[in-house]
Design an enzyme around this catalytic site. Structure first.
Site, PDB file in Angstrom:
ATOM      1  N   GLY A 254       1.405  -1.291   0.040  1.00  0.00           N
ATOM      2  CA  GLY A 254      -0.124  -0.406   0.201  1.00  0.00           C
ATOM      3  C   GLY A 254       0.729   1.077   0.036  1.00  0.00           C
TER       4      GLY A 254
ATOM      5  N   LYS B 243      -1.274 -15.824  -9.892  1.00  0.00           N
ATOM      6  CA  LYS B 243      -0.431 -15.544  -8.315  1.00  0.00           C
ATOM      7  C   LYS B 243      -0.893 -16.479  -7.801  1.00  0.00           C
ATOM      8  CE  LYS B 243       1.891 -12.421  -5.550  1.00  0.00           C
ATOM      9  NZ  LYS B 243       1.066 -11.196  -4.628  1.00  0.00           N
TER      10      LYS B 243
ATOM     11  N   ASN C 204      14.597 -13.094   0.133  1.00  0.00           N
ATOM     12  CA  ASN C 204      13.141 -12.538   1.140  1.00  0.00           C
ATOM     13  C   ASN C 204      12.615 -13.314   1.726  1.00  0.00           C
ATOM     14  OD1 ASN C 204      12.981 -10.788  -1.353  1.00  0.00           O
ATOM     15  ND2 ASN C 204      10.726 -11.273  -1.767  1.00  0.00           N
TER      16      ASN C 204
ATOM     17  N   GLU D 137      -2.231 -15.147   6.442  1.00  0.00           N
ATOM     18  CA  GLU D 137      -3.462 -14.806   5.534  1.00  0.00           C
ATOM     19  C   GLU D 137      -3.005 -16.823   4.916  1.00  0.00           C
ATOM     20  OE1 GLU D 137      -3.816 -11.234   3.211  1.00  0.00           O
ATOM     21  OE2 GLU D 137      -1.545 -11.753   2.740  1.00  0.00           O
TER      22      GLU D 137
HETATM   23  O1  PAF Z   1       3.761 -13.496  -0.206  1.00  0.00           O
HETATM   24  C1  PAF Z   1       5.112 -12.636  -0.931  1.00  0.00           C
HETATM   25  O2  PAF Z   1       5.657 -13.229   0.020  1.00  0.00           O
HETATM   26  C2  PAF Z   1       4.596 -12.938  -2.284  1.00  0.00           C
HETATM   27  O3  PAF Z   1       3.471 -12.799  -3.005  1.00  0.00           O
HETATM   28  C3  PAF Z   1       5.414 -13.878  -2.971  1.00  0.00           C
HETATM   29  C4  PAF Z   1       6.036 -13.504  -3.675  1.00  0.00           C
HETATM   30  C5  PAF Z   1       5.652 -15.271  -2.221  1.00  0.00           C
HETATM   31  C6  PAF Z   1       7.316 -13.365  -2.650  1.00  0.00           C
HETATM   32  O4  PAF Z   1       7.755 -13.677  -1.646  1.00  0.00           O
END
Ligand code: PAF
Length: 306
Positions: free
Chosen positions: A12, A185, A253, A268
């Site tokens: 956001g 997605k 990440n 979620e």
């Molecule tokens: O929810 C998430 O973290 C992202 O959508 C993804 C693509 C898994 C990358 O961390």
């Protein structure tokens, strides 16, 4: 265009800053009054590889700020969508529309129930944003953004939103068949999020742990079978290869679900793997792996939420 961003989380805030930069009139709606006050007073700080920018963006916890906007972009957690839909129904002008950029499979339906299909758009993005603090976000990885109307072909309004996204520097496309985008997605989140949350590893590590790869493949296969039974046309033929590619590209990440677990927040999972289970029941497709992943993440949550 006058835009209200609902939910000043990482996505956001990043959208608010980039759209403001592109010339839109942007405001933020937050359900947390204290955080809204901080953002309203301090503005939004966007950290990016070239430096940091600051934007003065009005923020409020009063849903009345939705009145008079042309578009509300929903970036909240999926478990807030019902509440957001009620606020949109009460406060959005009759011509205004809502675009959901959230995770999960059922947000478009919830918004359509509240506003009607002609006023809803859905979208997905693989832009990488990390929340640093109230009103502070890092925009690290660039990715693709897709939007589309909930029903029918790409109309003038969707084209205007697309133009704005392009002006804001996003690599974006508009297409019809929003469920195809959202399920594409969803399958990526199905394969990556619960496993990173359970194993507490960054996305890329899943590719190095062979047994995790087996579970990922099984969860993705189930989700693809459910989607296909519902008539979804996935954006990529080999969805497992896409999930693996995203895990590789976002290797360092910490997934949003692991971020939730680390911060001891509700996750979620019920709207990601849980949605595959619910939709699978309706379509008559068994989903034992997604059911197990949902239960495992919920057991973890129960450990800290009680
Ligand atoms: O929810 C998430 O973290 C992202 O959508 C993804 C693509 C898994 C990358 O961390």
């Amino acid at each position: 265009m006058k835009i209200a961003i609902v939910g000043p989380g990482a996505m956001g805030l990043m959208l608010a800053a980039r759209l403001k930069q592109a010339g839109a009139e942007v405001s933020l709606l937050d359900h947390r009054a204290q955080r809204a006050q901080i953002i309203d007073r301090q503005g939004v700080f966007l950290e990016h590889p070239q430096g940091e920018d600051h934007y003065a963006i009005p923020a409020s916890a009063q849903p009345e700020i939705l009145a008079g906007v042309d578009l509300a972009i929903i970036c909240t957690k999926a478990y807030h969508t019902q509440e957001v839909a009620r606020a949109l129904r009460a406060h959005l002008g009759p011509q205004a529309r809502a675009l959901t950029m959230q995770n999960g499979a059922e947000n478009v339906e919830t918004l359509v129930d509240a506003l009607g299909p002609e006023r809803v758009l859905g979208g997905i993005t693989s832009e990488g944003a990390t929340l640093l603090g109230p009103g502070q976000v890092r925009h690290a990885g660039r990715g693709l953004t897709h939007i589309g109307p909930a029903q029918g072909p790409v109309d003038d309004f969707t084209a205007q939103v697309l133009e704005l996204l392009l002006a804001a520097g996003f690599q974006a496309e508009a297409s019809e068949g929003v469920q195809n985008l959202i399920w594409t997605k969803l399958v990526i989140n199905v394969g990556i999020n619960p496993l990173t949350a359970i194993l507490e590893v960054p996305n890329g590590r899943l590719l190095e742990l062979a047994p995790a790869g087996e579970v990922m493949a099984a969860a993705v296969e189930e989700a693809v079978a459910v989607g296909r039974a519902l008539g979804v046309r996935f954006l990529h033929e080999d969805m497992l290869a896409s999930v693996q590619q995203v895990a590789r590209r976002t290797g360092a990440n910490i997934s949003s679900m692991l971020q939730d677990v680390r911060a001891k927040r509700r996750t979620e999972v019920a709207y990601i793997n849980g949605a595959v289970v619910r939709q699978g029941e309706q379509a008559g497709v068994p989903t034992p792996v997604n059911q197990t992943l949902t239960h495992l993440v919920q057991a973890k949550e129960a450990g800290y939420l009680g």
